[in-house]
Enzyme design. Structure first.
Site, PDB file in Angstrom:
ATOM      1  N   CYS A 168       0.852  -1.189   0.000  1.00  0.00           N
ATOM      2  CA  CYS A 168       0.000   0.000   0.000  1.00  0.00           C
ATOM      3  C   CYS A 168       0.890   1.243   0.000  1.00  0.00           C
ATOM      4  CB  CYS A 168      -0.890  -0.011   1.238  1.00  0.00           C
ATOM      5  SG  CYS A 168      -1.699   1.567   1.591  1.00  0.00           S
ATOM      6  N   GLU A 169       0.669   2.128  -0.965  1.00  0.00           N
ATOM      7  CA  GLU A 169       1.529   3.311  -1.065  1.00  0.00           C
ATOM      8  C   GLU A 169       1.239   4.352   0.019  1.00  0.00           C
ATOM      9  OE1 GLU A 169      -0.764   6.161  -4.272  1.00  0.00           O
ATOM     10  OE2 GLU A 169       0.639   4.675  -5.026  1.00  0.00           O
ATOM     11  N   HIS A 170       0.154   4.187   0.762  1.00  0.00           N
ATOM     12  CA  HIS A 170      -0.178   5.162   1.801  1.00  0.00           C
ATOM     13  C   HIS A 170       0.558   4.887   3.110  1.00  0.00           C
ATOM     14  CE1 HIS A 170      -4.214   5.521  -0.528  1.00  0.00           C
ATOM     15  NE2 HIS A 170      -3.283   6.314  -1.034  1.00  0.00           N
ATOM     16  N   HIS A 171       0.748   3.600   3.443  1.00  0.00           N
ATOM     17  CA  HIS A 171       1.398   3.255   4.711  1.00  0.00           C
ATOM     18  C   HIS A 171       2.613   2.345   4.518  1.00  0.00           C
ATOM     19  CE1 HIS A 171      -2.890   4.102   5.755  1.00  0.00           C
ATOM     20  NE2 HIS A 171      -2.299   4.816   6.697  1.00  0.00           N
ATOM     21  N   GLN A 209      -5.271  -0.558  -4.572  1.00  0.00           N
ATOM     22  CA  GLN A 209      -5.922  -1.694  -5.245  1.00  0.00           C
ATOM     23  C   GLN A 209      -6.728  -1.255  -6.454  1.00  0.00           C
ATOM     24  OE1 GLN A 209      -7.871  -4.479  -2.601  1.00  0.00           O
ATOM     25  NE2 GLN A 209      -9.288  -5.137  -4.198  1.00  0.00           N
ATOM     26  N   HIS A 237      -5.998  -5.881   3.366  1.00  0.00           N
ATOM     27  CA  HIS A 237      -5.044  -4.782   3.538  1.00  0.00           C
ATOM     28  C   HIS A 237      -4.578  -4.730   4.990  1.00  0.00           C
ATOM     29  CE1 HIS A 237      -5.731  -2.559  -0.370  1.00  0.00           C
ATOM     30  NE2 HIS A 237      -6.673  -3.484  -0.391  1.00  0.00           N
ATOM     31  N   CYS A 239      -3.041  -2.432   6.405  1.00  0.00           N
ATOM     32  CA  CYS A 239      -3.256  -1.113   6.999  1.00  0.00           C
ATOM     33  C   CYS A 239      -4.631  -1.022   7.662  1.00  0.00           C
ATOM     34  CB  CYS A 239      -3.096  -0.009   5.951  1.00  0.00           C
ATOM     35  SG  CYS A 239      -4.213  -0.150   4.541  1.00  0.00           S
TER      36      CYS A 239
END
Length: 278
Positions: A168-171, A209, A237, A239
């Site tokens: 996941c590119e956010h976390h 995703q 996920h 996260c």
């Protein structure tokens, strides 16, 4: 004749009752016009006035670059070409820079980077992250190679339950699950293993995703020019599991339907039925 009629007969004619001469018709003398009607200004919806990524991003990643670049890289990041073209010495220097950054993170988290258990961790982590993101180094021409074949088959082709692992590119934590890919050929078919390799290439990058689903579908459509493409991903996920709301049973499903799968309800229903989702 009455006095009133006699009086009116001597009055000068009204200018409005006289026909215009040619010079008067062509003159620039302003003529009376109706006042312009100004429409009431339309106020933008409140959500368009918010400073959010939805309103500030310059372009969609699906329109900013072509899905397959001339050198085979597909939707590359800014550093993808530098990474794929680096020699052995440059690759080693990249790994060392990542390891030094990891040491800083560990120190700031309160750890002793010189204790036995963490001595090699920065370099292990650097090598692991380079593997987790190896999709940036993969060239789509080398993934597909010569596995596009002429074939007179016009029914649905489905490969399902392809396992994928991504970040996941956010976390920067993993998400993983299964991707199901279907298409209806237009005189061309793709080697079945290449569908799995295509999904792997895009998954091994920093992703969300929704984008991953669409990238697989658009790339397959560009390669084969089929009658339609359908991609469904179901993933967990971390996260959402190990932090934040901490809901271990949550499954995220995304889909992308192109061509006849989008236009024809029966085709879409057949695909979902074959997946066991209806």
């Amino acid at each position: 004749m009455s006095d009133n009629q006699d009086h009116r007969s001597h009055l000068p004619p009204s200018p409005l009752s006289q026909p215009l001469t040619g010079s008067e018709r062509d003159s620039d003398t302003p003529k009376a016009t109706l006042a312009p009607v100004h429409p009431k200004p339309v106020r933008e919806p409140y959500y368009k006035r918010l400073n959010t990524p939805l309103n500030t991003r310059p372009a969609s990643p699906y329109t900013l670059n072509p899905p397959i670049d001339s050198d085979g890289l597909s939707w590359p990041s800014l550093g993808a070409r530098a990474r794929i073209e680096s020699n052995e010495e440059e690759a080693k220097a990249r790994e060392d820079r990542i390891a030094e950054a990891v040491k800083t993170i560990l120190t700031e988290l309160g750890e002793d980077v010189n204790r036995e258990g963490l001595l090699e961790t920065p370099h292990r982590y650097a090598r692991a992250m380079l593997f987790f993101t190896k999709g940036y180094e993969e060239n789509i021409k080398d993934v597909i190679k010569r596995a596009v074949f002429e074939e007179d088959h016009d029914e649905m082709v489905i490969v399902k339950d392809i396992e994928i692992y991504s970040l996941c590119e956010h976390h920067l934590v993993p998400f993983f699950g299964k991707v199901h890919i279907g298409y209806i050929p237009n005189k061309k078919v793709l080697g079945l293993s290449k569908l799995a390799r295509l999904a792997e290439m895009y998954a091994r990058r920093f992703q969300v995703q929704e984008r991953l689903t669409k990238q697989i579908a658009i790339a397959l459509s560009e390669i084969l020019q089929p009658r339609g493409v359908a991609v469904v991903i179901e993933a967990t996920h971390m996260c959402m599991v190990s932090r934040g709301v901490q809901k271990s049973g949550a499954i995220t499903s995304t889909s992308c339907m192109l061509g006849c799968f989008r236009a024809q309800q029966k085709t879409r229903d057949e695909f979902l039925t074959l997946l066991g989702r209806r």
